[in-house]
Design an enzyme around this catalytic site. Structure first.
Site, PDB file in Angstrom:
ATOM      1  N   SER A  25       0.828  -1.212   0.000  1.00 28.32           N
ATOM      2  CA  SER A  25       0.000   0.000   0.000  1.00 28.32           C
ATOM      3  C   SER A  25       0.858   1.256   0.000  1.00 28.32           C
ATOM      4  O   SER A  25       0.342   2.362   0.124  1.00 28.32           O
ATOM      5  CB  SER A  25      -0.917   0.002   1.230  1.00 28.32           C
ATOM      6  OG  SER A  25      -0.153  -0.051   2.416  1.00 28.32           O
ATOM      7  N   THR A 157     -39.489  27.927  -8.498  1.00 30.65           N
ATOM      8  CA  THR A 157     -39.770  26.581  -8.007  1.00 30.65           C
ATOM      9  C   THR A 157     -40.096  25.791  -9.276  1.00 30.65           C
ATOM     10  O   THR A 157     -40.658  26.344 -10.226  1.00 30.65           O
ATOM     11  CB  THR A 157     -40.977  26.543  -7.045  1.00 30.65           C
ATOM     12  OG1 THR A 157     -42.139  27.020  -7.741  1.00 30.65           O
ATOM     13  CG2 THR A 157     -40.741  27.423  -5.817  1.00 30.65           C
ATOM     14  N   HIS A 158     -39.729  24.530  -9.294  1.00 36.02           N
ATOM     15  CA  HIS A 158     -39.897  23.702 -10.511  1.00 36.02           C
ATOM     16  C   HIS A 158     -39.177  24.318 -11.714  1.00 36.02           C
ATOM     17  O   HIS A 158     -39.543  24.034 -12.859  1.00 36.02           O
ATOM     18  CB  HIS A 158     -41.380  23.498 -10.858  1.00 36.02           C
ATOM     19  CG  HIS A 158     -42.239  23.142  -9.690  1.00 36.02           C
ATOM     20  ND1 HIS A 158     -42.473  21.849  -9.294  1.00 36.02           N
ATOM     21  CD2 HIS A 158     -42.892  23.930  -8.800  1.00 36.02           C
ATOM     22  CE1 HIS A 158     -43.256  21.836  -8.220  1.00 36.02           C
ATOM     23  NE2 HIS A 158     -43.515  23.094  -7.887  1.00 36.02           N
ATOM     24  N   SER A 279     -14.140  27.128 -27.315  1.00 34.21           N
ATOM     25  CA  SER A 279     -14.321  25.913 -28.095  1.00 34.21           C
ATOM     26  C   SER A 279     -13.306  25.921 -29.218  1.00 34.21           C
ATOM     27  O   SER A 279     -12.987  26.965 -29.783  1.00 34.21           O
ATOM     28  CB  SER A 279     -15.737  25.870 -28.670  1.00 34.21           C
ATOM     29  OG  SER A 279     -15.762  25.050 -29.825  1.00 34.21           O
ATOM     30  N   LYS A 285     -18.039  30.607 -28.473  1.00 39.51           N
ATOM     31  CA  LYS A 285     -18.370  29.955 -27.207  1.00 39.51           C
ATOM     32  C   LYS A 285     -17.507  30.390 -26.028  1.00 39.51           C
ATOM     33  O   LYS A 285     -16.323  30.661 -26.161  1.00 39.51           O
ATOM     34  CB  LYS A 285     -18.216  28.433 -27.361  1.00 39.51           C
ATOM     35  CG  LYS A 285     -19.187  27.850 -28.359  1.00 39.51           C
ATOM     36  CD  LYS A 285     -20.393  27.262 -27.709  1.00 39.51           C
ATOM     37  CE  LYS A 285     -20.070  25.842 -27.275  1.00 39.51           C
ATOM     38  NZ  LYS A 285     -21.274  25.217 -26.725  1.00 39.51           N
ATOM     39  N   ASN A 287     -17.426  28.537 -22.402  1.00 45.73           N
ATOM     40  CA  ASN A 287     -18.037  27.437 -21.663  1.00 45.73           C
ATOM     41  C   ASN A 287     -17.693  27.483 -20.171  1.00 45.73           C
ATOM     42  O   ASN A 287     -16.543  27.721 -19.817  1.00 45.73           O
ATOM     43  CB  ASN A 287     -17.573  26.094 -22.240  1.00 45.73           C
ATOM     44  CG  ASN A 287     -17.990  25.921 -23.690  1.00 45.73           C
ATOM     45  OD1 ASN A 287     -19.051  26.394 -24.098  1.00 45.73           O
ATOM     46  ND2 ASN A 287     -17.152  25.256 -24.464  1.00 45.73           N
ATOM     47  N   GLU A 292     -19.077  23.044 -14.499  1.00 49.41           N
ATOM     48  CA  GLU A 292     -19.497  21.687 -14.871  1.00 49.41           C
ATOM     49  C   GLU A 292     -18.705  20.630 -14.102  1.00 49.41           C
ATOM     50  O   GLU A 292     -19.246  19.600 -13.701  1.00 49.41           O
ATOM     51  CB  GLU A 292     -19.332  21.486 -16.378  1.00 49.41           C
ATOM     52  CG  GLU A 292     -20.304  22.338 -17.176  1.00 49.41           C
ATOM     53  CD  GLU A 292     -19.966  22.353 -18.658  1.00 49.41           C
ATOM     54  OE1 GLU A 292     -20.678  21.698 -19.419  1.00 49.41           O
ATOM     55  OE2 GLU A 292     -18.993  23.024 -19.051  1.00 49.41           O
ATOM     56  N   TYR A 319      -9.481  -5.956  12.921  1.00 51.73           N
ATOM     57  CA  TYR A 319      -8.847  -5.510  11.676  1.00 51.73           C
ATOM     58  C   TYR A 319      -8.877  -6.619  10.632  1.00 51.73           C
ATOM     59  O   TYR A 319      -8.721  -7.800  10.941  1.00 51.73           O
ATOM     60  CB  TYR A 319      -7.385  -5.101  11.950  1.00 51.73           C
ATOM     61  CG  TYR A 319      -6.626  -4.684  10.696  1.00 51.73           C
ATOM     62  CD1 TYR A 319      -6.699  -3.373  10.231  1.00 51.73           C
ATOM     63  CD2 TYR A 319      -5.870  -5.611   9.966  1.00 51.73           C
ATOM     64  CE1 TYR A 319      -6.023  -2.989   9.070  1.00 51.73           C
ATOM     65  CE2 TYR A 319      -5.199  -5.229   8.811  1.00 51.73           C
ATOM     66  CZ  TYR A 319      -5.278  -3.921   8.366  1.00 51.73           C
ATOM     67  OH  TYR A 319      -4.614  -3.536   7.226  1.00 51.73           O
ATOM     68  N   GLN A 324      -7.294  -1.902   4.361  1.00 48.21           N
ATOM     69  CA  GLN A 324      -6.230  -1.161   3.684  1.00 48.21           C
ATOM     70  C   GLN A 324      -6.795  -0.378   2.490  1.00 48.21           C
ATOM     71  O   GLN A 324      -6.193   0.571   2.020  1.00 48.21           O
ATOM     72  CB  GLN A 324      -5.140  -2.132   3.219  1.00 48.21           C
ATOM     73  CG  GLN A 324      -3.982  -1.481   2.510  1.00 48.21           C
ATOM     74  CD  GLN A 324      -2.775  -2.399   2.455  1.00 48.21           C
ATOM     75  OE1 GLN A 324      -2.059  -2.550   3.416  1.00 48.21           O
ATOM     76  NE2 GLN A 324      -2.580  -3.037   1.311  1.00 48.21           N
ATOM     77  N   LYS A 327      -8.002   4.066   2.311  1.00 48.57           N
ATOM     78  CA  LYS A 327      -7.345   5.364   2.149  1.00 48.57           C
ATOM     79  C   LYS A 327      -7.584   6.029   0.804  1.00 48.57           C
ATOM     80  O   LYS A 327      -7.851   7.230   0.736  1.00 48.57           O
ATOM     81  CB  LYS A 327      -5.837   5.208   2.380  1.00 48.57           C
ATOM     82  CG  LYS A 327      -5.506   4.832   3.813  1.00 48.57           C
ATOM     83  CD  LYS A 327      -4.102   4.274   3.914  1.00 48.57           C
ATOM     84  CE  LYS A 327      -3.976   3.286   5.049  1.00 48.57           C
ATOM     85  NZ  LYS A 327      -4.724   2.015   4.827  1.00 48.57           N
TER      86      LYS A 327
HETATM   87  N1  ARG Z   1      -0.984  -1.146   5.448  1.00 46.91           N
HETATM   88  C1  ARG Z   1      -1.927  -1.576   6.425  1.00 46.91           C
HETATM   89  C2  ARG Z   1      -3.251  -0.826   6.235  1.00 46.91           C
HETATM   90  O1  ARG Z   1      -3.249   0.157   5.615  1.00 46.91           O
HETATM   91  C3  ARG Z   1      -1.428  -1.325   7.809  1.00 46.91           C
HETATM   92  C4  ARG Z   1      -1.982  -2.248   8.827  1.00 46.91           C
HETATM   93  C5  ARG Z   1      -1.487  -3.621   8.552  1.00 46.91           C
HETATM   94  N2  ARG Z   1      -1.806  -4.547   9.601  1.00 46.91           N
HETATM   95  C6  ARG Z   1      -1.736  -5.830   9.454  1.00 46.91           C
HETATM   96  N3  ARG Z   1      -2.048  -6.554  10.461  1.00 46.91           N
HETATM   97  N4  ARG Z   1      -1.385  -6.383   8.336  1.00 46.91           N
HETATM   98  O2  ARG Z   1      -4.278  -1.245   6.687  1.00 46.91           O
END
Ligand code: ARG
Length: 460
Positions: A25, A157-158, A279, A285, A287, A292, A319, A324, A327
């Site tokens: 990751s 309205t509408h 354009s 134009k 735009n 948008e 967990y 993972q 993010k």
């Molecule tokens: N890279 C992992 C994550 O983003 C960190 C936690 C990993 N923990 C584990 N027990 N493998 O979730």
């Protein structure tokens, strides 16, 4: 491929290439390197204060972490996919730099509480940045509203012309929306500002750690209170995405209005070259691309919410590596929203209302029909339902004649309701209509000026 240096004791061979590829990751979580190092410093300091590691080891760790921070800041740090994530990249580099003491940093913690801490720290900073940007959007809206407190336009309205409003009043509606959006962000920030560090893998630790101290050092309000929840919870991220989606939805409504107002049949506002594109084939134009794109952003931001809630749904305690995947959607949503808010503030600063076009549109849709009906109620004492009926007949007459309500002769009006007098013309102009709407929260220009002043106090 050799065995992993972090858990090689149990492993004879390294991972398959595709295993490493799906598992790593680092390309994503390197984004919170600063937060990771900050958390590690707080943890190391706490360990030493509690007598769990030696002070000399703590000093070596802090020094090494500071050097790593500099390497990352200067782009000299070599992020490695074989070290999976930011946590192990930092720790491995720490070992290269300071040797044996590096191995003591991971006492009484795990990557599970570490990643939860880093993510909360990062999100807290992102929310602070967004909040400031949202306040700036409110500033832009309030300024433009004050400058347009007397500019009349059809309120819809509408998307049918309903009653005259002022452009300033219309913009102030968004100040309220953004104010609530900021409130949602602030709520989210308050709830997420608890420190999971020290929950360790999931069960807590037998070391005599001081979680209050770590929480304080990282500017959290308090430590989280259940070790399993600490590593399993991602509702703080979901809550952020929900708040972000709602804000993006509000921005997209204003964006859509800008697109409508810019369109040729409306021509209600002008945006300068700074916020439009041309354009490649049609020279005439201009735009509203920025509008948008802001209109489109809820697609990915709400998409991020759906992505993460789908990941979290049905996950057993605590967990799972599934998490993972938390993010990328959050980073993307935060970036997209930040850009959208800034672009919107820029457009609001840039836009200029075309009062003449707004007024021309106002005169088309019989927007003072309600004022006429109200006059019949107020002056002649008609029940509102009957006044509505009389007014409807007058609107039909005006429509058939191809004129506005104010252009109907008194005789024509009296043919429908004999008691109507000359006085009725005083309520049939859009100016009179808007100026009469002085009820709390109404559109009268004086109200708008007062509301703008109050909004400055409340929000800026
Ligand atoms: N890279 C992992 C994550 O983003 C960190 C936690 C990993 N923990 C584990 N027990 N493998 O979730």
């Amino acid at each position: 491929m050799s065995a992993n240096e972090m858990w090689g004791g149990r492993f004879a061979a390294g991972p398959a290439a595709v295993m490493q590829e799906i598992n790593a990751s680092i390309d994503v979580d390197r984004r919170f390197a600063t937060e990771d190092i900050r958390g590690s410093k707080a943890h190391a300091s706490m360990l030493a204060a509690q007598g769990i590691i030696a002070e000399a080891d703590r000093d070596a760790i802090l020094d090494g972490l500071t050097r790593i921070e500099a390497e990352i800041g200067e782009g000299r740090f070599a992020f490695k996919a074989e070290l999976e994530d930011i946590h192990m990249n930092v720790e491995a580099r720490l070992k290269e730099l300071i040797g044996e003491p590096a191995g003591r940093l991971h006492t009484a913690r795990s990557r599970n509480d570490q990643v939860a801490t880093d993510f909360r720290l990062w999100l807290r900073g992102a929310i602070d940045g967004l909040e400031a940007a949202m306040a700036d959007l409110q500033r832009a809206l309030i300024e433009r509203a004050e400058a347009s407190a007397d500019v009349l336009m059809p309120g819809y309205t509408h998307l049918q012309a309903a009653q005259p409003v002022t452009f300033g009043h219309h913009l102030m509606a968004y100040v309220e929306m953004v104010g609530r959006d900021r409130g949602r962000m602030a709520d989210c920030r308050k709830r997420l500002n608890e420190c999971p560090l020290g929950a360790a893998a999931l069960a807590g630790t037998s070391f005599p750690i001081d979680r209050e101290a770590t929480a304080r050092a990282l500017d959290f309000d308090r430590p989280t209170l259940n070790s399993m929840d600490s590593v399993a919870a991602r509702d703080f991220a979901l809550e952020f995405l929900a708040a972000a989606s709602i804000h993006a939805t509000h921005l997209s409504r204003l964006a859509e209005e800008i697109v409508i107002w810019m369109s040729e049949p409306f021509g209600f506002i002008t945006l300068s070259d700074a916020f439009t594109t041309g354009s490649s084939i049609m020279p005439q134009k201009k735009n509203p691309d920025a509008a948008e794109l802001v209109r489109a952003k809820p697609g990915r931001i709400l998409g991020a919410f759906v992505a993460l809630s789908s990941v979290m749904k049905g996950l057993p305690m605590t967990y799972g590596k599934d998490m993972q995947e938390d993010k990328e959607p959050v980073f993307d949503a935060a970036d997209s929203l930040m850009l959208a808010v800034a672009a919107m503030a820029g457009m609001v600063d840039d836009m200029r209302p075309n009062a003449d076009n707004m007024r021309a549109a106002l005169l088309k849709g019989f927007p003072t029909a309600t004022d006429l009906a109200d006059w019949l109620v107020r002056v002649l004492g008609l029940p509102f339902r009957e006044a509505h009926h009389v007014t409807g007949a007058l609107v039909r007459t005006a429509e058939e004649t191809g004129c506005g309500l104010a252009d109907l002769s008194l005789a024509t009006m009296q043919a429908v309701e004999g008691r109507i007098t000359e006085d009725i013309y005083s309520v049939l102009t859009p100016e009179a209509s808007a100026a009469s709407r002085t009820s709390l929260g109404g559109t009268a220009p004086d109200n708008v000026r007062a509301a703008a002043e109050v909004a400055r106090e409340r929000f800026l």
